[in-house]
Design a protein around this motif. Structure first.
Motif, PDB file in Angstrom:
ATOM      1  N   LEU A  14     -13.221 -13.191 -11.563  1.00  0.00           N
ATOM      2  CA  LEU A  14     -13.348 -12.586 -12.892  1.00  0.00           C
ATOM      3  C   LEU A  14     -11.987 -12.241 -13.480  1.00  0.00           C
ATOM      4  N   SER A  15     -11.092 -11.696 -12.652  1.00  0.00           N
ATOM      5  CA  SER A  15      -9.753 -11.334 -13.135  1.00  0.00           C
ATOM      6  C   SER A  15      -8.991 -12.582 -13.575  1.00  0.00           C
ATOM      7  N   THR A  16      -9.130 -13.652 -12.805  1.00  0.00           N
ATOM      8  CA  THR A  16      -8.467 -14.907 -13.146  1.00  0.00           C
ATOM      9  C   THR A  16      -9.025 -15.474 -14.443  1.00  0.00           C
ATOM     10  N   ALA A  17     -10.348 -15.470 -14.556  1.00  0.00           N
ATOM     11  CA  ALA A  17     -10.968 -15.974 -15.783  1.00  0.00           C
ATOM     12  C   ALA A  17     -10.538 -15.157 -16.998  1.00  0.00           C
ATOM     13  N   LEU A  18     -10.476 -13.842 -16.842  1.00  0.00           N
ATOM     14  CA  LEU A  18     -10.068 -12.983 -17.952  1.00  0.00           C
ATOM     15  C   LEU A  18      -8.664 -13.325 -18.432  1.00  0.00           C
ATOM     16  N   ARG A  19      -7.729 -13.496 -17.509  1.00  0.00           N
ATOM     17  CA  ARG A  19      -6.356 -13.824 -17.915  1.00  0.00           C
ATOM     18  C   ARG A  19      -6.298 -15.149 -18.659  1.00  0.00           C
ATOM     19  N   LEU A  20      -7.059 -16.128 -18.194  1.00  0.00           N
ATOM     20  CA  LEU A  20      -7.062 -17.430 -18.864  1.00  0.00           C
ATOM     21  C   LEU A  20      -7.701 -17.338 -20.243  1.00  0.00           C
ATOM     22  N   LEU A  21      -8.761 -16.566 -20.358  1.00  0.00           N
ATOM     23  CA  LEU A  21      -9.381 -16.353 -21.673  1.00  0.00           C
ATOM     24  C   LEU A  21      -8.409 -15.664 -22.624  1.00  0.00           C
TER      25      LEU A  21
END
Length: 369
Positions: A14-21
């Motif tokens: 989730l943290s990785t996805a958030l940064r990419l978003l």
């Protein structure tokens, strides 16, 4: 088709996805069960290695960077989602036995505050009997006053909500069965009844990462280690600080809940709880906090942590598959390392400068092994 597929929707994914978003990418997350309900939910949320002087610099460097991001990160999540992850500084009280010389030396070298406290006698009023002292005592505890905690289930909920707010697509109850690879590139992932494709892929599947990589795992060492925990409930917060003795700890929540953890069991993918573990944890907890002698735990659960040699996670590009990245193997410190790990992986993807040397987190492939 998304720019990225992130495999695994725990706190790391989730943290990785958030940064990419936040970078403007389109992201789809694939989760084998429910979001944040594996190791991310099962852990305790202590934002520190349990005794940092027992860990290599590679672990502490990433932890230090990651926890420096936590206050602003969790505040922003709370504001955006209305879900409070309950980040707060509470301190970590380390009970004997420990290596005092090693602890003092490490704290001095890293400018980490450390005080001595008298270990309290058997009492039902722990928090009122702790006394601070300025020199070593025979039966003393060490207090690391700057250690914080976060309520990891609420952090998962906040991350999930924020990912959705920014347009991320989350697919739950969907097991990734295979990476479909052609000419050293992942073309798609196999899920039940169909394939899914993206430009790039990020594996953040925790204890299941090596299984998903299959033949492309090379010599990477990520394996499940079970941890069992208990939960109690007081009418008010029973302790001021997290309390640690060797590998066992008490974590007080603001609403009076108290977590007791955790076992470390190499039993493969077995998540069954045991009476033996319950007895071990409750017996130790009652010795430290006698009030528990008249109480029964509300819950008993287990989780599978993704263990790696030296507790050093694998973060970075796959050495052969050019559009695959890995962010996994954080063992007991996935919650602690989450924002820092997401940041350095995003820096690598975007070809930006790193805050420190990140090559140690790419040594897990052990290509010469």
């Amino acid at each position: 088709m998304s720019d990225f597929i992130v495999i695994g929707a725990g706190i790391i994914g989730l943290s990785t996805a958030l940064r990419l978003l936040e970078e403007g990418a389109s992201v789809t997350l694939i989760e084998r069960h429910k979001v944040g309900c594996e190791a991310s939910w099962a852990g305790g949320g202590i934002l520190s290695p349990l005794c940092p002087w027992n860990y290599p610099d590679t672990v502490n460097r990433l932890v230090t960077f990651s926890i420096s991001l936590y206050p602003e990160w969790t505040a922003a999540l709370g504001t955006a989602t209305g879900i409070n992850p309950e980040y707060h500084v509470c301190g970590l009280l380390v009970l004997p036995p420990y290596d005092l010389d090693e602890a003092v030396s490490w704290c001095a070298a890293h400018a980490t505050p450390l005080t001595y406290q008298i270990f309290p006698p058997s009492t039902h009023t722990w928090t009122s009997r702790i006394q601070i002292c300025t020199q070593q005592q025979t039966d003393q505890a060490l207090l690391l006053p700057d250690v914080a905690q976060v309520r990891n289930p609420r952090l998962s909920q906040a991350l999930c909500k924020r990912v959705k707010q920014l347009g991320g697509n989350i697919i739950e109850h969907c097991e990734v069965q295979k990476l479909n690879v052609t000419r050293q590139e992942v073309r798609s992932i196999r899920i039940p009844h169909k394939n899914l494709s993206a430009d790039r892929y990020i594996l953040s599947a925790g204890a299941w990462s090596r299984q998903i990589l299959g033949e492309y795992a090379l010599n990477i060492e990520i394996k499940p280690i079970q941890g069992q925990m208990l939960l109690y409930k007081f009418s008010e917060k029973p302790l001021h600080s997290v309390v640690l003795q060797e590998d066992l700890y008490l974590i007080p929540r603001r609403d009076g809940h108290l977590l007791v953890g955790s076992t470390i069991e190499d039993v493969g993918f077995d998540k069954c709880i045991t009476l033996e573990a319950k007895d071990k944890l409750s017996k130790w907890a009652r010795k430290i906090l006698p009030k528990l002698s008249s109480m029964l735990p509300l819950r008993h659960w287990s989780g599978l942590r993704p263990a790696t040699p030296g507790n050093i996670p694998v973060i970075g590009a796959h050495p052969f598959l050019k559009n695959l990245y890995v962010n996994s193997g954080h063992f007991r410190y996935g919650v602690t390392m989450a924002p820092g790990s997401a940041e350095i992986l995003t820096n690598e993807i975007m070809q930006r400068a790193q805050p420190f040397d990140t090559t140690p987190y790419q040594q897990g492939w052990n290509l010469s092994g």
